[in-house]
Write an enzyme that holds these catalytic residues in place. Structure first.
Site, PDB file in Angstrom:
ATOM      1  CD  GLU A  26     -12.442  25.197  21.201  1.00 53.05           C
ATOM      2  OE1 GLU A  26     -11.833  24.574  20.309  1.00 53.05           O
ATOM      3  OE2 GLU A  26     -12.016  25.310  22.365  1.00 53.05           O
ATOM      4  CD  GLU A  30      -5.117  31.693  20.890  1.00 56.49           C
ATOM      5  OE1 GLU A  30      -4.797  31.494  22.079  1.00 56.49           O
ATOM      6  OE2 GLU A  30      -6.123  31.178  20.360  1.00 56.49           O
ATOM      7  CE  LYS A  46      -4.060  26.816  20.841  1.00 58.89           C
ATOM      8  NZ  LYS A  46      -5.449  26.489  20.486  1.00 58.89           N
ATOM      9  CD  GLU A  78      -4.108  23.395  17.637  1.00 54.93           C
ATOM     10  OE1 GLU A  78      -4.421  24.270  18.464  1.00 54.93           O
ATOM     11  OE2 GLU A  78      -4.884  22.486  17.294  1.00 54.93           O
TER      12      GLU A  78
END
Length: 369
Positions: free
Chosen positions: A257, A311, A314, A320
């Site tokens: 990541e 997203e 999250k 985030e």
């Protein structure tokens, strides 16, 4: 004979080329898996990671040619570690029915376990890894499906300068046996590397240009005399240094990541659209060069970008929910050369040029009527 050897080498690798993208799905508004496959193919993304083994996703990727690493979540580790039968059931349910049509090339057993808050998981990680590998072996899938476990920067006692990279002493009793097993089965070391997180933790002392691959003075490692002009490579070499100290200098490092948030809270310095675009554009250019790092020049850097989408579900700080290369509707978050499912205000320059060319041609046609 040579052709056979070449094929076997291809099968053993879980990564095609150098660039991949993490396909996280903690959201209720992102495109269907089928649309995601379309998006990835249009962007020529050949590698992806998911954080579970969702069957609808695995079905959607059938025949796509995209290499996929699936995830066995931390919540399963205790059960899998104590029962070979449960490991076999998991592989039979989540891998065997989908291969070879879906190119499952790896299983990430747990995520950021070592150094995490749940110390019980530190103890069960290796038994779980071994049981999953044994299940793959018994099903004659071990040559095709790699077993790994990605780590966070929390495994390091130190990482600056790069030559000082070392694992935390408290983790060595768990890390070393894990590395020994990965060395036996020829699995790489996966690390989640975020210059973004390092920068927001100390923006007063870290040059933003060093963090996002822009021109800067860089740093020199006094021990190795190597020069670094970006934090990404420095973090990878700190990982190589830690592995070397642990006795695994030949193990490959792959970045599982890395990414940069395009939006953040007031205390998240640098979380801007401009910085996210610069980081991901320059990272992509860097990876396409297929080069190594200053300390490991012959080990080509490979990385999975985090993440495919913003997203919305999250938890945590605003950043985030804003790591996506694409917005929830499938349009691009910013232009790094990809084309979205739908047009956006960040439409790629390539798309603009195509539209402009078509518009000019249409005007000329009308003038000639």
């Amino acid at each position: 004979m040579f052709h056979l050897i070449f094929v076997l080498v291809l099968i053993a690798s879980a990564f095609t080329g150098t660039y991949g993208v993490n396909y996280g799905r903690i959201a209720d508004n992102i495109p269907s898996p089928e649309s995601v496959v379309t998006l990835m193919k249009a962007a020529k993304i050949k590698n992806t990671r998911i954080y579970d083994a969702d069957h609808e996703v695995l079905k959607a990727f059938k025949g796509s040619g995209i290499e996929i690493i699936i995830g066995l979540g931390n919540e399963f580790l205790r059960d899998i570690s104590t029962s070979q039968d449960r490991a076999m059931d998991w592989v039979k349910n989540n891998v065997e029915p989908f291969v070879p049509g879906t190119r499952i090339r790896g299983i990430a057993v747990g995520n950021e376990v070592l150094g995490g808050a749940d110390q019980e998981l530190w103890e069960v990680l290796l038994p779980a890894v071994k049981n999953i590998h044994t299940a793959l072996d018994l099903l004659h899938l071990a040559d095709d499906v790699e077993v790994s476990s990605p780590h966070s920067a929390g495994v390091f006692a130190s990482s600056f300068p790069p030559s000082a990279g070392a694992f935390k002493e408290t983790l060595v009793p768990y890390m070393k046996p894990l590395l020994e097993f990965f060395s036996q089965i020829k699995s790489p070391f996966y690390i989640n590397t975020y210059p973004f997180l390092a920068y927001i933790s100390d923006p007063e002392h870290i040059d933003i240009n060093y963090a996002i691959f822009k021109k800067n003075a860089g740093i020199e490692d006094a021990k190795t005399k190597l020069h670094y002009d970006n934090m990404f490579e420095a973090q990878i070499d700190a990982t190589y240094a830690a592995l070397e100290k642990a006795g695994f200098e030949k193990m490959e490092v792959i970045v599982s990541e890395t990414g940069w948030a395009s939006k953040g809270d007031a205390n998240e310095a640098g979380a801007t659209l401009s910085n996210a675009r610069t980081y991901n554009l320059n990272l992509r250019k860097r990876l396409l060069k297929k080069k190594g790092t200053p300390y490991r020049p012959k080990m080509v850097v490979k990385a999975y970008v985090f993440a495919m989408f913003n997203e919305n579900l999250k938890p945590g700080p605003t950043s985030e929910r804003n790591f996506g290369l694409f917005k929830a509707d499938g349009s691009i978050s910013y232009d790094i050369g990809f084309t979205g499912l739908v047009p956006s205000s960040a439409t790629s320059l390539f798309s603009f040029k195509v539209m402009a060319t078509c518009s000019t041609a249409l005007v000329l046609m009308l003038l000639n009527l």
